[in-house]
Motif scaffolding. Structure first.
Motif, short mmCIF file in Angstrom:
data_model
loop_
_atom_site.label_atom_id
_atom_site.label_comp_id
_atom_site.label_asym_id
_atom_site.label_seq_id
_atom_site.Cartn_x
_atom_site.Cartn_y
_atom_site.Cartn_z
N UNK A 1 0.85 -1.18 0.00
CA UNK A 1 0.00 0.00 0.00
C UNK A 1 0.89 1.24 0.00
N UNK A 2 1.34 1.61 -1.09
CA UNK A 2 2.12 2.83 -1.23
C UNK A 2 1.20 3.92 -1.74
N UNK A 3 1.34 5.06 -1.12
CA UNK A 3 0.52 6.18 -1.56
C UNK A 3 1.35 7.01 -2.51
N UNK A 4 0.81 7.33 -3.59
CA UNK A 4 1.49 8.14 -4.58
C UNK A 4 0.90 9.54 -4.49
N UNK A 5 1.82 10.50 -4.24
CA UNK A 5 1.39 11.89 -4.10
C UNK A 5 1.40 12.59 -5.46
N UNK A 6 0.49 13.49 -5.58
CA UNK A 6 0.49 14.29 -6.80
C UNK A 6 1.52 15.40 -6.67
N UNK A 7 1.82 16.06 -7.74
CA UNK A 7 2.79 17.14 -7.76
C UNK A 7 2.36 18.29 -6.86
N UNK A 8 1.10 18.61 -6.84
CA UNK A 8 0.60 19.70 -5.99
C UNK A 8 0.77 19.34 -4.52
N UNK A 9 0.46 18.10 -4.17
CA UNK A 9 0.61 17.66 -2.77
C UNK A 9 2.08 17.69 -2.35
N UNK A 10 2.97 17.25 -3.24
CA UNK A 10 4.40 17.28 -2.93
C UNK A 10 4.90 18.71 -2.76
N UNK A 11 4.39 19.62 -3.55
CA UNK A 11 4.78 21.02 -3.44
C UNK A 11 4.34 21.58 -2.09
N UNK A 12 3.12 21.27 -1.69
CA UNK A 12 2.62 21.75 -0.39
C UNK A 12 3.43 21.15 0.76
N UNK A 13 3.72 19.84 0.67
CA UNK A 13 4.51 19.17 1.72
C UNK A 13 5.91 19.77 1.78
N UNK A 14 6.52 20.00 0.64
CA UNK A 14 7.88 20.56 0.59
C UNK A 14 7.90 21.97 1.17
#
Length: 106
Positions: A4-17
């Motif tokens: 169960x790996x969750x794949x983040x979208x680019x927008x989510x990765x930008x917010x997390x970063x």
């Protein structure tokens, strides 16, 4: 088992970063303040230590000077007493041995 790996979208990765970068910058600011405070504490402790050394040196010098003055005063008071003791030794009456005096009366 399922992976169960969750794949983040680019927008989510930008917010997390961005969130991680803000947290890191806040932590760096706190660390910088702590470093500045620690440096200030070290400087204050060093100045306090130097002050204590100067105070102890002053007390030692003052005690040494006081002992020196006290010694001079003691010598000045003893010298007249020595002269009076020596004068008394020169002018004293000689006392004979009491046993010899008793033999005369037997």
């Amino acid at each position: 088992m399922e992976n169960k790996e969750k794949i983040f979208s680019l927008e989510e990765l930008t917010v997390i970063t961005e969130s991680v970068n803000r947290a890191v910058s806040k932590v760096e600011d706190k660390i910088e303040k702590i470093n500045w405070l620690m440096g200030a504490v070290v400087v204050v402790l060093f100045v306090g230590f130097l002050t204590m050394l100067l105070m102890v040196a002053g007390l030692v010098l003052d005690t040494w000077r006081f002992k020196n003055d006290s010694y001079k005063e003691l010598i000045e008071t003893i010298r007249p007493q020595e002269k009076s003791v020596f004068d008394n030794k020169n002018n004293r009456i000689e006392i004979k041995n009491p046993s010899e005096e008793l033999k005369q009366y037997r």
